[in-house]
Write a protein that holds these residues in place. Structure first.
Motif: not given
Length: 284
Positions: A130-134
């Motif tokens: 979930a935090a990979l793209l940001p």
């Protein structure tokens, strides 16, 4: 005149023998995949791909020669060095931050210290995906893609909550009388941390450092997405043996064995500290 007492040796209970046998069976069961990986790495590709497996096949070191670039020319040393740099540096930073934080939560507890511990734990509730793209977009804007220091920052933030929880449990076992005696002798907080806390909690520090090192060494998602040619780590290099031509099982097993050796060596070197540290109450 009384006869001397004769020591009677009690027979070993059947339950203890069964538990010992069960422990050996479980140990062999968990070791079986590792042993099979090492054995497969010493076979040729033809023998490694046989079904059923060929236990008596001839042994060869071709898989390790290919891992070190004998056929492809790709050297594993830059990825291995990147993994060592990211794992060791992030572990040192984690310890430098976790020990004072754990001291404040265990020895000199701050107000609502349970809420602080819950905050550290809550940072592990968000899935990494979930935090990979940001994180990717931030790294791209900051020009940190394919940079080993980005992995150092990410691994530090990833392991810091675990280290704080573990070190807090270890420091809670330190007798308060020792700290009070050091304070009465005029020792300030840096001296107490350096001369009292660190020697007493050395097994706990070793256990925490080893776990953080293993987590950093084995991490592949961030390294696979955020690095490329320059900052690729050993797990990323391992995936290069899975090509469009097929899965070369002997080469993959040889690469996995070689990449696992630093972790095994670190665990073997610190095994006494690890067992002693984990028995101090890290899982309370």
């Amino acid at each position: 005149m009384t006869a001397p007492a004769v020591a009677v040796r009690r027979p070993r209970s059947r339950g203890g023998a069964l538990l010992g046998l069960l422990a050996w069976l479980l140990g062999l069961l968990f070791f079986a995949p590792v042993g099979w990986m090492v054995l497969t790495s010493l076979h040729s590709e033809t023998d490694a791909a046989r079904n059923p497996p060929a236990f008596t096949a001839s042994l060869t070191l071709d898989g390790y020669r290919n891992f070190f670039g004998a056929s492809s020319g790709a050297s594993p040393w830059p990825p291995m060095l990147n993994s060592v740099t990211a794992s060791v540096v992030s572990t040192l930073i984690v310890l430098a931050l976790a020990i004072p934080a754990a001291y404040a939560l265990a020895v000199k507890p701050v107000r609502k210290w349970t809420d602080v511990l819950f905050f550290f734990l809550s940072t592990k509730m968000l899935p990494v995906v979930a935090a990979l793209l940001p994180i990717y977009l931030i790294a791209q804007t900051a020009g940190l893609l394919d940079n080993i220091w980005l992995l150092v920052i990410l691994y530090t933030s990833m392991n810091l909550p675990i280290a704080v929880w573990m070190m807090r449990s270890f420091l809670a076992e330190v007798p308060v009388e020792i700290l009070e005696a050091a304070a009465l002798d005029g020792a300030r907080l840096p001296a107490i941390l350096r001369r009292v806390i660190l020697p007493v909690t050395a097994p706990g520090i070793a256990a925490t450092a080893l776990i953080c090192f293993i987590f950093s060494w084995n991490e592949m998602l961030f390294a696979r997405v955020l690095t490329g040619v320059v900052a690729g780590t050993a797990p990323v290099f391992l995936t290069s043996f899975v090509t469009s031509q097929g899965l070369f099982l002997a080469q993959v097993c040889a690469a996995a064995t070689a990449i696992s050796l630093p972790v095994l060596a670190a665990g073997f070197a610190a095994q006494d500290k690890l067992v002693q540290g984990l028995s101090l109450g890290a899982v309370k």
